[in-house]
Scaffold this active site. Structure first.
Site, PDB file in Angstrom:
ATOM      1  N   GLY A  93      -1.046  -3.716  -5.289  1.00 17.17           N
ATOM      2  CA  GLY A  93      -1.057  -2.275  -5.124  1.00 17.17           C
ATOM      3  C   GLY A  93      -0.244  -1.616  -6.221  1.00 17.17           C
ATOM      4  O   GLY A  93       0.622  -2.245  -6.850  1.00 17.17           O
ATOM      5  N   CYS A  94      -0.492  -0.344  -6.459  1.00 14.58           N
ATOM      6  CA  CYS A  94       0.177   0.346  -7.574  1.00 14.58           C
ATOM      7  C   CYS A  94       1.675   0.490  -7.338  1.00 14.58           C
ATOM      8  O   CYS A  94       2.486   0.032  -8.153  1.00 14.58           O
ATOM      9  CB  CYS A  94      -0.487   1.690  -7.842  1.00 14.58           C
ATOM     10  SG  CYS A  94      -0.641   2.779  -6.406  1.00 14.58           S
ATOM     11  N   HIS A  95       2.084   1.121  -6.232  1.00 14.46           N
ATOM     12  CA  HIS A  95       3.510   1.247  -5.943  1.00 14.46           C
ATOM     13  C   HIS A  95       4.161  -0.130  -5.877  1.00 14.46           C
ATOM     14  O   HIS A  95       5.272  -0.332  -6.374  1.00 14.46           O
ATOM     15  CB  HIS A  95       3.724   1.958  -4.599  1.00 14.46           C
ATOM     16  CG  HIS A  95       3.250   3.365  -4.539  1.00 14.46           C
ATOM     17  ND1 HIS A  95       3.889   4.398  -5.198  1.00 14.46           N
ATOM     18  CD2 HIS A  95       2.200   3.929  -3.876  1.00 14.46           C
ATOM     19  CE1 HIS A  95       3.253   5.541  -4.947  1.00 14.46           C
ATOM     20  NE2 HIS A  95       2.231   5.275  -4.153  1.00 14.46           N
TER      21      HIS A  95
END
Length: 303
Positions: free
Chosen positions: A113-115
């Site tokens: 995921g990005c975060h």
């Protein structure tokens, strides 16, 4: 020439993967037409004829796609949340120690995921080297451009008559049940999830993840990052050339990631910056594909 199929090419992540791969001469890229993209048999045929299949789908649809794969030679890169903490899947962050080798040998890769990418890049090396204890309770805030919310959110922000509340940064994930928390905790080697404050702001792309520490050795942290990130597309950067500011948009349009450390030994800020659609999504997926097909992992990336 490797055959590459994108299941879900109409979404934000799938579109960028398609754009980045469309000029590659070492792969044969294909998708399904609008008429066939929801046809189960057509999807199964496409998945099983591919050497690499990208899943750019919601979680349940991604699980269905995986169930359709019967060809043992098809490698799947899932960009959804569905398999990121599954022991049967390899977590697709090759810069972590030993992870590149696991990706190379796998047919099931869960794209981070990005975060989570920004948080793990900061914390995993410190836990691994004993600088941060596994039971340390951390807090993290993360700024992201609105493209991270997908087509619906992009349309909301691009609307000329949008709600005025969208003109300022908006915090979300208030229940502390954000979908990235399980991977942030597990992959970082922590025993407790951090307090996580994601914030979407009125700019298109770019991410800035910050974790705060008390009473730690800044020099030891910097040296850890410097030694740990000597390969791949993550690098350590000292200081800033932005007159005391650090912009969340500096890496917009890029596929690399920068980690930095600021403050003093009493109060420390760990910061990672990258593009939420680059190393935070599509760029990471392409990097994992490059590893799987045995080419330079930076091939086709903007680093």
């Amino acid at each position: 020439m490797k055959k590459v199929f994108i299941d879900g090419s109409a979404g934000t992540t799938g579109l960028r993967i398609y754009e980045r791969l469309s000029s590659r001469r070492d792969i044969q890229l294909f998708t399904l037409s609008d008429e066939l993209r929801k046809d189960k048999q057509a999807r199964a045929d496409a998945l099983n004829s591919a050497d690499i299949a990208f899943l750019c789908l919601p979680d349940e649809a991604a699980r269905e796609s995986v169930s359709l794969v019967s060809n043992p030679n098809t490698a799947v890169i899932d960009t959804s949340t569905a398999h990121r903490v599954s022991p049967e899947w390899v977590y697709g962050l090759p810069e972590l120690r030993g992870q590149r080798e696991k990706i190379t040998a796998s047919k099931r890769v869960a794209n981070p995921g990005c975060h989570a990418t920004g948080f793990i890049a900061l914390i995993a090396p410190l836990v691994e080297n004993g600088i941060v204890k596994a039971d340390t309770k951390l807090s993290c805030f993360s700024l992201t451009g609105y493209s991270g919310g997908g087509k619906k959110m992009i349309a909301q922000y691009d609307d000329k008559e949008r709600d005025s509340l969208l003109d300022a940064p908006r915090q979300y994930g208030l229940s502390q049940k954000h979908k990235h928390l399980p991977e942030m905790t597990l992959v970082s080697g922590l025993t407790a999830s951090p307090v996580f404050c994601p914030i979407v702001a009125p700019y298109y792309a770019g991410m800035e993840v910050t974790v705060s520490l008390f009473d730690a050795d800044m020099k030891a942290i910097a040296e850890c990052y410097r030694e740990y990130y000597h390969d791949g597309v993550i690098r350590f950067a000292e200081g800033t050339d932005e007159a005391g500011f650090i912009s969340a948009g500096k890496f917009s349009g890029r596929d690399d990631l920068e980690v930095s450390v600021y403050g003093n030994d009493e109060r420390i800020l760990l910061v990672s910056r990258f593009d939420n659609l680059g190393k935070g999504a599509s760029g990471a997926a392409i990097q994992n594909m490059n590893i799987l097909i045995g080419v330079d992992e930076k091939e086709g990336l903007n680093v």
